[in-house]
Scaffold this active site. Structure first.
Site, PDB file in Angstrom:
ATOM      1  N   THR A 193      10.054  19.153  -2.175  1.00  0.00           N
ATOM      2  CA  THR A 193       8.764  18.469  -2.177  1.00  0.00           C
ATOM      3  C   THR A 193       7.917  19.044  -1.050  1.00  0.00           C
ATOM      4  O   THR A 193       8.432  19.379   0.006  1.00  0.00           O
ATOM      5  CB  THR A 193       8.972  16.953  -1.954  1.00  0.00           C
ATOM      6  OG1 THR A 193       9.614  16.411  -3.091  1.00  0.00           O
ATOM      7  CG2 THR A 193       7.650  16.238  -1.734  1.00  0.00           C
ATOM      8  N   ARG A 221      10.133   8.870 -15.020  1.00  0.00           N
ATOM      9  CA  ARG A 221      10.440   8.421 -13.665  1.00  0.00           C
ATOM     10  C   ARG A 221       9.318   8.836 -12.718  1.00  0.00           C
ATOM     11  O   ARG A 221       8.840   9.962 -12.747  1.00  0.00           O
ATOM     12  CB  ARG A 221      11.770   9.010 -13.201  1.00  0.00           C
ATOM     13  CG  ARG A 221      12.175   8.616 -11.772  1.00  0.00           C
ATOM     14  CD  ARG A 221      11.811   9.678 -10.762  1.00  0.00           C
ATOM     15  NE  ARG A 221      12.359   9.387  -9.433  1.00  0.00           N
ATOM     16  CZ  ARG A 221      12.088  10.088  -8.342  1.00  0.00           C
ATOM     17  NH1 ARG A 221      11.273  11.134  -8.407  1.00  0.00           N
ATOM     18  NH2 ARG A 221      12.616   9.769  -7.179  1.00  0.00           N
ATOM     19  N   GLY A 223       8.308   8.913  -8.607  1.00  0.00           N
ATOM     20  CA  GLY A 223       8.883   8.817  -7.272  1.00  0.00           C
ATOM     21  C   GLY A 223       7.890   8.327  -6.243  1.00  0.00           C
ATOM     22  O   GLY A 223       6.859   7.732  -6.567  1.00  0.00           O
ATOM     23  N   ASP A 224       8.189   8.607  -4.984  1.00  0.00           N
ATOM     24  CA  ASP A 224       7.338   8.138  -3.893  1.00  0.00           C
ATOM     25  C   ASP A 224       6.079   8.968  -3.706  1.00  0.00           C
ATOM     26  O   ASP A 224       5.075   8.478  -3.188  1.00  0.00           O
ATOM     27  CB  ASP A 224       8.131   8.165  -2.586  1.00  0.00           C
ATOM     28  CG  ASP A 224       8.478   9.592  -2.170  1.00  0.00           C
ATOM     29  OD1 ASP A 224       7.906  10.100  -1.177  1.00  0.00           O
ATOM     30  OD2 ASP A 224       9.307  10.227  -2.845  1.00  0.00           O
ATOM     31  N   THR A 243       9.262  12.856   2.524  1.00  0.00           N
ATOM     32  CA  THR A 243      10.073  13.639   1.596  1.00  0.00           C
ATOM     33  C   THR A 243      11.505  13.138   1.668  1.00  0.00           C
ATOM     34  O   THR A 243      11.938  12.626   2.705  1.00  0.00           O
ATOM     35  CB  THR A 243      10.016  15.139   1.923  1.00  0.00           C
ATOM     36  OG1 THR A 243      10.944  15.840   1.076  1.00  0.00           O
ATOM     37  CG2 THR A 243      10.391  15.433   3.366  1.00  0.00           C
ATOM     38  N   LYS A 245      14.754  11.095  -0.705  1.00  0.00           N
ATOM     39  CA  LYS A 245      15.078  10.318  -1.897  1.00  0.00           C
ATOM     40  C   LYS A 245      13.939   9.334  -2.159  1.00  0.00           C
ATOM     41  O   LYS A 245      13.728   8.390  -1.408  1.00  0.00           O
ATOM     42  CB  LYS A 245      16.398   9.571  -1.717  1.00  0.00           C
ATOM     43  CG  LYS A 245      16.817   8.833  -2.982  1.00  0.00           C
ATOM     44  CD  LYS A 245      18.115   8.071  -2.791  1.00  0.00           C
ATOM     45  CE  LYS A 245      18.457   7.314  -4.085  1.00  0.00           C
ATOM     46  NZ  LYS A 245      19.647   6.466  -3.926  1.00  0.00           N
ATOM     47  N   GLY A 246      13.224   9.561  -3.258  1.00  0.00           N
ATOM     48  CA  GLY A 246      12.027   8.781  -3.530  1.00  0.00           C
ATOM     49  C   GLY A 246      12.249   7.289  -3.555  1.00  0.00           C
ATOM     50  O   GLY A 246      11.433   6.515  -3.039  1.00  0.00           O
TER      51      GLY A 246
END
Length: 325
Positions: A193, A221, A223-224, A243, A245-246
């Site tokens: 990312t 899905r 993510g963050d 950055t 694990k979302g």
């Protein structure tokens, strides 16, 4: 007030010290190249919002990172890219997700911010908006690289959401006792990312983040990265790009929490960033880059490594992957 500062990242995760030069050096060169672009833009008085978009666009164009051309694949072998951008002075922001044909998602996020009454557009609506705005698009096959197809194949065979660096395509030496103390490679790291944060000499701040998400993620899905306050945030105090694990970043509202600790608790940028990363998120899941209005830089992570680079007006610069003493 300090001078300008800039920081960028190319992802945090389980990056083994044995990462081969052919995998490490292209990313380091990419960071160096993009850092220089950002520095020159700040020197030429470009607003931080323009600077972070420019730098992240360039990072999206480098196949070694998980964004733009390098985006990883879903469990259906497709690409679903996402990005967000935020201006600290105005608190205006824009975000996109579910993109499969847009060459530079970060610039579409900027257009959502500038050209619509909304903050977030996704999937077909976002791609229709891209066409309306004349944004450069390509066939989705443009993003399906041989390396990412192979990475997806390995992830499917391992029945996991992400294959991390330590399992990808090269032998991993046995761990010694020191290495065993590091966060374990659990396959959930969000590799590659990209993000950028910047502040000018007047204290104006901006943040931008872009990603392809997780290898073998479910279609749909999110993510963050496109979530304001999770993966991206900027206000008058600081700018943050996260950055890792979302899901961990979302549940901890990582980017906003850094700003909130500065605002409501009076913590310094470094204190706030360190607290969020090391006290509020699980080990092995999160890294972030942040700058303050005064030009301070913080780049903490609780993973084994984070591809990162930074520079300040007084001549300081750094490009690093693993913890530095």
């Amino acid at each position: 007030m300090g001078g300008w500062s800039i920081a960028l990242h190319g992802g945090a995760g389980d990056i083994p010290f044995s990462l081969p030069p052919e995998r490490r050096q292209p990313r380091e060169e990419g960071l160096r190249h993009c850092l220089q672009i950002g520095v020159e833009a700040l020197k030429s008085q470009k607003p931080p919002l323009d600077v972070v978009e420019l730098v992240v666009r360039e990072l999206e164009n480098i196949q070694h990172f998980n964004a733009g051309i390098g985006s990883v694949l879903t469990n259906s072998g497709t690409v679903e890219m996402e990005a967000s951008i935020m201006d600290g002075k105005t608190m205006k922001c824009g975000a996109v997700s579910g993109l499969s044909t847009v060459l530079n998602p970060i610039s579409l996020a900027r257009l959502v911010m500038d050209k619509t009454p909304h903050i977030y557009l996704a999937f077909q609506g976002a791609q229709d908006f891209a066409k309306q705005q004349g944004v450069e698009t390509v066939d989705s096959s443009h993003f399906i690289t041989a390396e990412n197809v192979e990475r997806l194949k390995l992830a499917i065979e391992a029945n996991r959401v992400q294959v991390d660096y330590s399992q990808y395509n090269y032998p991993q030496p046995a761990q010694d006792d020191a290495e065993k103390e590091l966060p374990l490679a659990n396959g959930d790291s969000q590799i590659g990312t990209v993000g950028c944060v910047a502040v000018d000499s007047h204290g104006n701040l901006a943040s931008a983040t872009s990603t392809g998400g997780l290898v073998n993620k479910m279609v749909g899905r999110i993510g963050d990265t496109p979530l304001i306050g999770a993966g991206t945030y900027a206000n008058e105090l600081c700018a943050v790009s996260a950055t890792g694990k979302g899901e961990a970043i979302i549940s901890a509202t990582v980017a906003r929490d850094v700003a909130a600790l500065m605002e409501f608790k009076g913590l310094s940028l470094k204190e706030a960033a360190d607290y969020v990363v090391h006290e509020r998120t699980p080990k092995g899941t999160v890294g972030l880059i942040a700058v303050s209005a005064a030009g301070e830089i913080a780049m903490p992570f609780n993973t084994t490594g984070m591809f990162r680079a930074s520079a300040t007006e007084d001549g300081y610069s750094e490009i690093a992957i693993w913890p530095t003493t």
